[in-house]
Design a protein around this motif. Structure first.
Motif: not given
Length: 215
Positions: A157-169, A178-189
């Protein structure tokens, strides 16, 4: 690990158009066009081996290259490449002149780390990648090789958003609203759960039927 530097030793094509491009290919070259930088477009020919080598780096369209002509060097960014539909050989290349400090838009691949220790994945969750690459606005001379997304602490249910990624300065995403999503941890549907429940009910019914037959 830093990106493998790409260099193209080129020639200026006197003949342009289809005839000139065909002649270049016949001579083992890849026809191309150099444009941008406030200058007129120039028809060029690139060595096929160098183009193939650049493609094999895996970041041909997401890094700069050094173009060399008669000892003079020009920083460029590959804009497009046309491949033969049957032989998969490079047929044409478009290159754009840039300055090392000039900010350009480029897609940078996202690499995921920590999958082996992610509690969500250990519980049977699935890494659902929403974006395999992120478009950045970054100086041409400082394009990162990749972006790193850490999923080592994520639960289902957690996810990784662009704000969680360290970008070069000196880099920023082109999407800024928006703080868009990169990936999620999905369970069984839910559908999968319902299917399992239905299967369980059917098995139970069959067992009851068998018991009645035995009686």
């Amino acid at each position: 690990m830093s990106k493998q530097q790409i260099t193209f030793n080129v020639e200026v094509r006197e003949r342009v158009g289809t005839g000139g491009a065909r002649e270049a290919r016949k001579n083992g070259m890849v026809p191309g066009v150099l444009y941008g930088g406030g200058q007129d477009p120039v028809a060029i020919s690139l060595k096929r081996g160098e183009v193939q080598k650049a493609i094999e780096t895996g970041h041909f369209l997401s890094s700069t290259a050094t173009l060399v002509h008669k000892g003079e060097k020009q920083l460029v960014i590959p804009q497009a490449i046309q491949m033969h539909p049957v032989t998969d050989q490079p047929m044409h290349v478009d290159l754009f002149r840039v300055d090392a400090k000039q900010k350009i838009k480029v897609e940078v691949a996202v690499h995921f780390v920590g999958e082996e220790v992610s509690p969500g994945l250990k519980k049977g969750g699935t890494l659902n990648v929403v974006r395999h690459a992120v478009e950045l606005l970054v100086p041409a001379g400082h394009i990162p090789e990749s972006l790193e997304a850490d999923v080592s602490k994520l639960e289902i249910g957690d996810n990784v958003k662009i704000s969680d990624i360290t970008l070069p300065g000196d880099a920023e995403p082109t999407i800024t609203d928006r703080d868009f999503t990169i990936a999620t941890i999905a369970g069984r549907s839910a559908k999968a759960d319902d299917t399992s429940a239905e299967a369980g009910e059917e098995e139970g019914a069959e067992e009851e039927g068998d018991e009645e037959k035995e009686d």
